[in-house]
Design a protein around this motif. Structure first.
Motif, short mmCIF file in Angstrom:
data_model
loop_
_atom_site.label_atom_id
_atom_site.label_comp_id
_atom_site.label_asym_id
_atom_site.label_seq_id
_atom_site.Cartn_x
_atom_site.Cartn_y
_atom_site.Cartn_z
N CYS A 22 27.93 -21.51 5.77
CA CYS A 22 27.42 -21.15 4.45
C CYS A 22 28.54 -20.46 3.67
O CYS A 22 29.12 -19.49 4.16
N CYS A 25 27.18 -16.58 2.71
CA CYS A 25 27.03 -15.48 3.69
C CYS A 25 27.80 -15.72 4.99
O CYS A 25 27.75 -14.90 5.88
N CYS A 37 20.92 -22.90 4.03
CA CYS A 37 21.26 -21.85 4.99
C CYS A 37 19.99 -21.15 5.43
O CYS A 37 19.20 -20.70 4.61
N CYS A 40 20.29 -17.29 4.09
CA CYS A 40 20.22 -16.87 2.69
C CYS A 40 19.71 -17.95 1.74
O CYS A 40 19.52 -17.68 0.56
ZN LIG Z 1 23.92 -18.21 3.85
#
Ligand SMILES: [Zn+2]
Length: 121
Positions: A22, A25, A37, A40
């Motif tokens: 990702c 994050c 993801c 997040c």
């Molecule tokens: Zn993420």
């Protein structure tokens, strides 16, 4: 962009597994899933293919169909620079949890497959 076609390859002569990272994050996972993801919610262009070295340590292992021609050992392996993955072990249980393992790309029945070996060094 996330490449979901080939989940492993040689990169500079070293076998790697292709997962996803990702961009927001830095959470990583395998196999590549492009829905988003799980940490997040970032999706689409925010996700990137990422190569993880086939080096890690054993979290768990179990023999499947032991004592039969089709038997194999299924392991959960935490990669040194990536997520925990499920993989086929070339060796049977019992195995030492925490042992370091290395993956290799091998040809079985004319197909390329990944198998992990306990690292004896
Ligand atoms: Zn993420």
């Amino acid at each position: 962009m996330v490449d979901t076609v080939q989940p492993f390859r040689l990169e500079n002569g070293e076998p790697v597994i292709i997962g996803t990272e990702c961009g927001a994050c830095q959470h990583t996972w395998f196999p590549a899933v492009t829905l988003g993801c799980e940490r997040c919610g970032t999706h689409g262009e925010g996700l990137n293919s990422r190569a993880f070295a086939m080096k890690g340590h054993l979290l768990s292992a179990a023999d499947v169909l032991p004592g039969t021609e089709k038997g194999f050992s299924l392991a959960t392996i935490e990669l040194e620079n990536g997520p925990a993955i499920r993989a086929i072990l070339a060796e049977s249980a019992p195995l030492k949890i925490g042992a370091s393992v290395l993956g290799r790309i091998e040809t079985v029945d004319d197909k390329s497959v990944v198998r992990f070996y306990v690292n004896a060094d």
